[in-house]
Design an enzyme around this catalytic site. Structure first.
Site, short mmCIF file in Angstrom:
data_model
loop_
_atom_site.label_atom_id
_atom_site.label_comp_id
_atom_site.label_asym_id
_atom_site.label_seq_id
_atom_site.Cartn_x
_atom_site.Cartn_y
_atom_site.Cartn_z
N HIS A 1 0.82 -1.22 0.00
CA HIS A 1 0.00 0.00 0.00
C HIS A 1 0.85 1.27 0.00
O HIS A 1 0.33 2.35 -0.24
CB HIS A 1 -0.93 -0.01 1.22
CG HIS A 1 -2.02 -1.04 1.12
ND1 HIS A 1 -3.30 -0.74 0.76
CD2 HIS A 1 -1.99 -2.39 1.28
CE1 HIS A 1 -4.03 -1.83 0.72
NE2 HIS A 1 -3.26 -2.86 1.04
N ASP B 1 3.51 9.48 -0.84
CA ASP B 1 2.33 8.70 -0.44
C ASP B 1 2.13 7.58 -1.45
O ASP B 1 2.29 7.81 -2.65
CB ASP B 1 1.08 9.61 -0.45
CG ASP B 1 0.12 9.28 0.68
OD1 ASP B 1 0.10 8.12 1.14
OD2 ASP B 1 -0.62 10.19 1.11
P1 ADQ Z 1 -3.06 6.01 4.74
O1 ADQ Z 1 -1.67 6.51 4.90
O2 ADQ Z 1 -3.82 5.81 5.99
O3 ADQ Z 1 -3.13 4.67 3.87
P2 ADQ Z 1 -4.98 7.48 2.88
O4 ADQ Z 1 -5.01 6.67 1.66
O5 ADQ Z 1 -4.94 8.94 2.56
O6 ADQ Z 1 -3.76 7.18 3.81
O7 ADQ Z 1 -6.27 7.31 3.80
C1 ADQ Z 1 -6.87 6.13 4.11
C2 ADQ Z 1 -8.28 6.34 4.67
O8 ADQ Z 1 -8.26 7.00 5.95
C3 ADQ Z 1 -9.18 7.18 3.76
O9 ADQ Z 1 -10.32 6.43 3.49
C4 ADQ Z 1 -9.52 8.40 4.61
O10 ADQ Z 1 -10.85 8.86 4.45
C5 ADQ Z 1 -9.33 7.91 6.02
N1 ADQ Z 1 -9.03 9.06 6.90
C6 ADQ Z 1 -7.95 9.85 6.85
N2 ADQ Z 1 -8.07 10.82 7.79
C7 ADQ Z 1 -9.24 10.64 8.41
C8 ADQ Z 1 -9.94 11.32 9.47
N3 ADQ Z 1 -9.47 12.40 10.05
N4 ADQ Z 1 -11.13 10.82 9.86
C9 ADQ Z 1 -11.65 9.74 9.27
N5 ADQ Z 1 -11.05 9.08 8.27
C10 ADQ Z 1 -9.87 9.51 7.85
C11 ADQ Z 1 -2.16 3.79 3.25
C12 ADQ Z 1 -1.13 4.45 2.35
C13 ADQ Z 1 -1.81 5.28 1.29
C14 ADQ Z 1 -2.80 4.41 0.49
C15 ADQ Z 1 -3.71 3.64 1.42
C16 ADQ Z 1 -4.57 2.62 0.67
O11 ADQ Z 1 -0.24 5.26 3.13
O12 ADQ Z 1 -0.87 5.86 0.40
O13 ADQ Z 1 -3.59 5.24 -0.33
O14 ADQ Z 1 -2.97 2.93 2.40
O15 ADQ Z 1 -3.78 1.76 -0.10
#
Ligand code: ADQ
Length: 494
Positions: free
Chosen positions: A158, A366
């Site tokens: 991921h 990211d």
């Molecule tokens: P993350 O680093 O966690 O994921 P991201 O893909 O931006 O980053 O977000 C994942 C989920 O968390 C999204 O559905 C988002 O809505 C939710 N989220 C973020 N902040 C939130 C908040 N304040 N309240 C509620 N929900 C929140 C990792 C990798 C990413 C990759 C994903 C999926 O780091 O690059 O996109 O996995 O593969």
């Protein structure tokens, strides 16, 4: 259809109250598991004393069996907080300066992967497709192969895969690379990540490249391909539309009092570029002083990994920075930055995305960034907001119609904020509709189906252990099978 077995560090057990809808990834995997029948195994999130790890905790929901295991306190410290979050995470996000290599943590990482393999082994059936997720579990297939598993095994990363000069700085890089060759299908977020991985293999002469996606090693062929992860596009759009009717939405609109909403949503993490973003917002307000009192930045940032010192320090730094900007530029009736340290439920988040004129998605690095995709899906077709997106997010490879920025260029990003807020309706609609077409064509269900189709098309491996050497240093009774590997010389680490 073969049964599906998913393994990930944490498992999203369905919330029976229905109050917290799962994110897109969990929804897609659960629907694939439900259709095929399946098992999802991972850590329960609980830790216990060394001799107190009990049996797997099993829970059945419809067609899906969830299997959770506790880990020991030492496991959590070495495998999760140690190697996964203080070595692999910073390295894969190009932060060599933050990686803290310790032999104890590296050994703990391999030991816990072996432990996961031993927990999974009795549950595997001959035709199962096994799909392992993310950087916590890189050596898991190699451990399963060593224990005689011949099933088709896939892996999806991921987070980004860095350039060889960065990855090879990690003392244990060769063992990790070698263990990845035990999979049948390796999935990356972008072409760029796959190419970085291919360069790592070729520099260490670990596999021969047959074509763009196929590699040969040790008498077998494996596939490595980009599978950019999506969101549940239509469902998220509908959620955002419904959210606009809620009381929370109306209260928020009222509190904005006619000001334009700019939104940032990220886990608190140094990879997300939050401090650079606040600097860019300050630069925008300073250079475009006519915008002061007309906009508000809502930064929603739940804490994560607070046990890691860098995260604790960052929490203080961001709060201080937001306070400083508010103190310097705010007035009695205008707060430039609203900074919130909590997670929001998905409907609330969807409604806020829809209300915002602009989203600042500016990670320094990211894997994908699903916030960018969710923001686009939540917009109103007739008057969509603008996505300002870092070139260093995987999402920028697909969402080329976003306003793309270099988040290290603070003033440039500040100017892009000004341009985005002034963008004419027609241009906003054109950009949005092109991005929406992309998001509809590759939603999270397509992502899941494409990966599983490729994995199912692979031949079952011949029954022989993979020649994968994993450095190990453990005396754990529950990891018996690796006595031989334990004699691996310490020199392998450095
Ligand atoms: P993350 O680093 O966690 O994921 P991201 O893909 O931006 O980053 O977000 C994942 C989920 O968390 C999204 O559905 C988002 O809505 C939710 N989220 C973020 N902040 C939130 C908040 N304040 N309240 C509620 N929900 C929140 C990792 C990798 C990413 C990759 C994903 C999926 O780091 O690059 O996109 O996995 O593969």
């Amino acid at each position: 259809m073969a049964r599906l077995v998913v393994v990930s560090n944490r498992v999203p057990i369905p919330d029976k109250s229905g109050t917290a809808p799962a994110g897109g990834l969990a929804v897609a995997l659960q629907s694939a598991l439900e259709a095929r029948g399946g098992l999802w195994l991972g850590w329960s999130g609980r830790s216990c004393a060394d001799d107190a790890v009990g049996p797997l905790q099993m829970q059945k929901e419809g067609n899906i069996e969830y299997a959770l295991t506790d880990l020991t306190e030492r496991d959590v410290e070495e495998y999760y907080q140690g190697f996964a979050n203080r070595v692999l995470w910073p390295i894969c996000h190009y932060r060599l300066d933050l990686a803290e290599y310790g032999r104890r943590e590296m050994a703990g990482y391999f030991r816990v992967n072996r432990f996961f393999a031993s927990r999974l082994l009795p549950l595997i059936e001959p035709d199962d497709l096994i799909w392992i997720h993310d950087y916590h579990l890189i050596p898991l297939a190699a451990e399963l192969r060593r224990q005689g598993v011949t099933n088709r095994i896939g892996f999806f990363l991921h987070i980004p895969w860095p350039a060889p000069d960065v990855f090879h700085a990690m003392p244990v890089h060769e063992a990790l690379l070698t263990s990845l060759t035990a999979y049948d299908v390796l999935g990356f977020q972008t072409e760029h990540d796959r190419e970085n991985f291919a360069d790592c293999l070729s520099r260490r002469d670990l596999a021969a490249r047959l074509d763009a996606s196929r590699f040969a090693t040790d008498g077998r062929v494996f596939t490595a391909r980009p599978y950019p992860i999506g969101i549940e596009t239509e469902e998220f759009a509908a959620l955002a539309k419904r959210a606009a009717q809620t009381a929370l939405h109306k209260r928020m609109l009222q509190s904005l009092d006619g000001k334009q909403l700019i939104i940032g949503v990220d886990r608190l993490d140094y990879s997300k570029g939050i401090t650079q973003r606040i600097d860019a917002f300050e630069s925008f307000l300073t250079r475009h002083s006519d915008s002061q009192r007309k906009v508000t930045l809502l930064q929603i940032t739940p804490k994560s990994r607070s046990e890691v010192p860098e995260y604790e320090a960052m929490q203080r730094a961001v709060a201080e920075q937001a306070g400083r900007v508010n103190g310097a530029l705010g007035t009695v009736d205008w707060v430039p930055i609203r900074y919130i340290n909590r997670s929001l439920r998905r409907p609330a988040l969807a409604g806020l995305y829809r209300m915002a004129k602009l989203a600042l998605v500016t990670p320094l690095r990211d894997g994908m960034n699903l916030v960018a995709k969710e923001f686009v899906a939540a917009q109103r077709e007739e008057d969509p907001g603008v996505l300002l997106l870092s070139r260093f997010a995987g999402a920028a490879q697909e969402l080329k119609e976003a306003v793309l920025v270099n988040p290290y260029d603070v003033e440039g990003t500040g100017e892009a904020i000004a341009r985005s807020l002034a963008m004419p309706l027609e241009e906003r609609r054109e950009r949005w509709s092109a991005m929406m077409t992309t998001l509809r064509a590759n939603d999270v269900f397509t992502w899941c189906d494409t990966f599983l189709k490729d994995l199912a098309a692979k031949p079952v491996q011949k029954a022989r252990p993979a020649s994968v050497s994993t450095p190990v240093r453990t005396s754990e009774a529950r990891t018996q099978p690796l006595r031989k590997a334990m004699s691996t010389p310490v020199a392998r680490w450095s």
